[in-house]
Write a protein that holds these residues in place. Structure first.
Motif, short mmCIF file in Angstrom:
data_model
loop_
_atom_site.label_atom_id
_atom_site.label_comp_id
_atom_site.label_asym_id
_atom_site.label_seq_id
_atom_site.Cartn_x
_atom_site.Cartn_y
_atom_site.Cartn_z
N LYS A 157 0.92 -1.03 0.11
CA LYS A 157 -0.09 -0.14 -0.15
C LYS A 157 0.75 1.22 -0.06
N VAL A 158 2.00 1.23 0.68
CA VAL A 158 2.86 2.32 0.63
C VAL A 158 3.62 2.53 -0.36
N ASN A 159 4.11 1.15 -1.02
CA ASN A 159 4.95 1.27 -2.24
C ASN A 159 4.43 0.02 -2.93
N PRO A 160 3.61 0.24 -3.86
CA PRO A 160 3.12 -1.16 -4.81
C PRO A 160 4.20 -1.77 -5.54
N ALA A 161 5.39 -0.87 -5.72
CA ALA A 161 6.50 -1.49 -6.74
C ALA A 161 7.59 -2.20 -5.80
N ASN A 162 7.31 -2.30 -4.39
CA ASN A 162 8.54 -2.76 -3.49
C ASN A 162 8.90 -4.08 -3.93
N ILE A 163 10.05 -4.41 -4.76
CA ILE A 163 10.24 -5.66 -5.39
C ILE A 163 10.27 -6.84 -4.20
N GLU A 164 11.07 -6.42 -3.28
CA GLU A 164 11.18 -7.44 -2.21
C GLU A 164 10.03 -7.67 -1.58
N ALA A 165 9.25 -6.86 -1.40
CA ALA A 165 7.82 -7.46 -0.83
C ALA A 165 7.08 -8.26 -1.68
N LEU A 166 7.07 -7.78 -3.02
CA LEU A 166 6.13 -8.76 -4.04
C LEU A 166 7.05 -10.25 -4.24
N ASP A 167 8.35 -10.11 -3.99
CA ASP A 167 8.92 -11.40 -4.22
C ASP A 167 8.59 -12.23 -3.08
N LEU A 168 8.83 -11.79 -1.79
CA LEU A 168 8.39 -12.47 -0.54
C LEU A 168 7.03 -12.75 -0.47
N LYS A 169 5.94 -12.11 -0.86
CA LYS A 169 4.48 -12.55 -0.88
C LYS A 169 4.32 -13.67 -1.89
N ILE A 170 5.14 -13.84 -2.88
CA ILE A 170 4.84 -14.81 -3.87
C ILE A 170 5.43 -16.14 -3.09
N VAL A 171 6.38 -16.01 -2.68
CA VAL A 171 6.92 -17.07 -1.87
C VAL A 171 6.20 -17.65 -0.59
N LEU A 172 5.69 -16.76 0.18
CA LEU A 172 4.61 -16.98 1.47
C LEU A 172 3.41 -17.61 0.70
N GLU A 173 2.80 -17.19 -0.33
CA GLU A 173 1.85 -17.63 -0.65
C GLU A 173 1.88 -19.21 -1.30
N GLU A 174 3.15 -19.18 -1.74
CA GLU A 174 3.56 -20.64 -2.42
C GLU A 174 3.50 -21.54 -1.11
N GLU A 175 4.27 -21.06 -0.16
CA GLU A 175 4.70 -21.93 1.05
C GLU A 175 3.20 -22.24 2.03
N SER A 176 2.43 -21.06 1.73
CA SER A 176 0.88 -21.37 2.60
C SER A 176 0.15 -22.50 1.92
N ARG A 177 0.42 -22.77 0.60
CA ARG A 177 -0.51 -23.94 -0.23
C ARG A 177 0.08 -25.02 0.20
N GLN A 178 -0.52 -25.95 1.04
CA GLN A 178 0.13 -27.24 1.43
C GLN A 178 -0.43 -28.29 0.82
N TYR A 179 -1.40 -27.98 -0.29
CA TYR A 179 -2.08 -29.24 -0.84
C TYR A 179 -1.80 -28.98 -2.31
N THR A 180 -1.53 -30.02 -3.24
CA THR A 180 -1.50 -30.12 -4.66
C THR A 180 -2.42 -31.09 -5.27
N ALA A 181 -3.42 -30.69 -5.79
CA ALA A 181 -3.99 -31.97 -6.62
C ALA A 181 -3.69 -32.08 -8.12
N VAL A 182 -3.43 -33.46 -8.54
CA VAL A 182 -2.81 -33.67 -9.78
C VAL A 182 -3.90 -34.73 -10.40
N VAL A 183 -4.28 -34.25 -11.76
CA VAL A 183 -4.77 -35.05 -12.49
C VAL A 183 -3.85 -35.59 -13.73
N ARG A 184 -3.64 -36.75 -13.94
CA ARG A 184 -2.76 -37.14 -15.26
C ARG A 184 -3.62 -38.19 -16.01
N SER A 185 -3.46 -38.06 -17.27
CA SER A 185 -4.07 -38.87 -18.23
C SER A 185 -3.06 -39.45 -19.45
#
Length: 416
Positions: A157-185
């Motif tokens: 909100k203070v700085n929408p272009a803060n690269i470190e915050a954007l990168d860390l948010k991506i990492v945290l969102e990835e880490e917070s997703r504990q499940y992966t569903a996979v369909v293979r055919s």
């Protein structure tokens, strides 16, 4: 002897004069030299010069902070904190001292104190992106990813272009997703008079602090028969650089082995090389097989080079096979291109199990095989892969005929 003694004395005097020559420089020159020595991990020399400066300029806070950093880099956190607290007592809102103190408290696993220092820092500097980012990291290290993401949103909100915050948010969102569903055919197509065979799987993966677990159901429809196999894979973390693999599969269908057990230990060396050793046990309706395997994977920048041999030895059958792989990872997460090739006998390589249900000796059939697979991220939750395989294998152990099998496999993954 007299001249030798005089020469030694002169050399010592010259050496001492040279060692103290830095005292003839300006304060800023001495400070610059001390910072250079600190970067080169010559901490004792650096602190000698910093202490010399502080003797003449006791309230030179940048010098005090540099002194504290030398202690922190040596792991002497209490000594560093004593210096930072002394500076903050004189200037409670000094930004660099607050940042340095928070860092040391995080490094020394004093997250409660780090949070309190960050709270005090934000009282002096409410909109400081660095302190809000520090608070997000404290939540991250404490395992509270939801509050960490909320805090990162404050930074953005203070700085929408803060690269470190954007990168860390991506990492945290990835880490917070504990499940992966996979369909293979997939589908196997033959160059002789066999109908196409259909196969695939549905699985759910869950990440835990101790490792990961995968529950999977495999299905196959071939040669006018339909079969299912249930499997569980467990990847326990043993140490920071060692983890395991344990597998069990069960099926009552002739299209799969009745029981499948796998175990393997993986170890990472030099941060670029991963090796493993393990075994697979397959029990069919008429025979049981034990296959030994190992692997080596080397990480070279964005590439992964791998090799995996197999060896099977039974009373009436002994053979080996080997598979090679090259994987090119791209910057976008979950995006890569992979090529594999192999030859020989192996009952555990699932690309070779095409004839299960047609012959009890399918696992003794020799094959030459290759595949190419491309996977691409489709946003932050979805990814899709397409794989093409070619398998040139014996039609039966008694004949000299070969069968060409081409396969196409699609995979969809969803993280939640």
């Amino acid at each position: 002897m007299k001249y030798l003694y005089i020469t030694c004395i002169m050399l010592l005097l010259v050496s001492a004069a040279h060692a103290q020559s830095w005292k003839n420089q300006s304060i800023e020159q001495i400070f610059k030299q001390a910072r250079t020595e600190a970067r080169e991990k010559e901490f004792t020399k650096s602190r000698e010069k910093l202490q010399y400066i502080l003797h003449f300029v006791p309230n030179y806070h940048d010098v005090s902070l540099q002194m504290g950093r030398t202690y922190a880099w040596e792991g002497r956190y209490m000594d560093a904190l004593l210096i930072y607290n002394r500076v903050l007592k004189q200037d409670p809102g000094f930004i660099d001292a607050l940042h340095a103190k928070i860092d040391v408290e995080i490094w020394s696993d004093k997250l409660d104190k780090a949070y309190e220092t960050t709270r005090q820092a934000l009282e002096y500097h409410p909109d400081n992106e660095g302190f809000i980012l520090k608070k997000a990291k404290i939540y991250q290290y404490g395992g509270d990813h939801d509050r960490a993401i909320e805090t990162l949103n404050e930074v953005l909100k203070v700085n929408p272009a803060n690269i470190e915050a954007l990168d860390l948010k991506i990492v945290l969102e990835e880490e917070s997703r504990q499940y992966t569903a996979v369909v293979r055919s997939g589908v196997d197509m033959f160059d002789q008079s066999f109908d196409p065979a259909i196969f695939g799987s549905v699985e759910v993966n869950k990440k835990n602090n101790w490792g990961a677990v995968i529950a999977r159901v495999n299905y196959a429809h071939r040669f006018e028969q339909f079969g299912l196999q249930g499997e569980v894979d467990v990847y326990p973390v043993i140490t920071d650089k060692v983890y395991g693999y344990i597998n069990y599969g069960f099926s009552q269908s002739v299209l799969f082995s009745n029981h499948r057990i796998g175990a393997e230990v993986y170890a990472v060396a030099f941060d670029k090389l991963e090796t493993s050793f393990g075994a697979r046990y397959l029990q069919f309706s008429t025979q049981s097989i034990v296959t030994y395997t190992a692997s080596m994977r080397y990480y070279l920048k964005s590439f992964e080079l791998s090799v995996r041999p197999f060896y099977t030895h039974e009373k009436s059958f002994a053979a080996a096979s080997i598979d090679f792989g090259v994987k090119r990872n791209f910057k976008k997460p979950e995006t890569y291109l992979e090529f594999t090739a192999g030859l020989g006998y192996s009952p555990d390589i699932r690309i070779n199990q095409t004839f299960a249900g047609q012959t009890d000796s399918f696992y003794t059939l020799e094959s030459k095989r290759a595949s190419i697979k491309v996977q691409r991220s489709l946003g932050d939750r979805w990814s899709a892969a397409l794989e093409s395989r070619v398998n040139y294998r014996e039609l039966s152990a008694e004949s000299d005929e070969y069968l060409l099998i081409t396969s196409l496999i699609s995979t969809i993954k969803f993280k939640f």
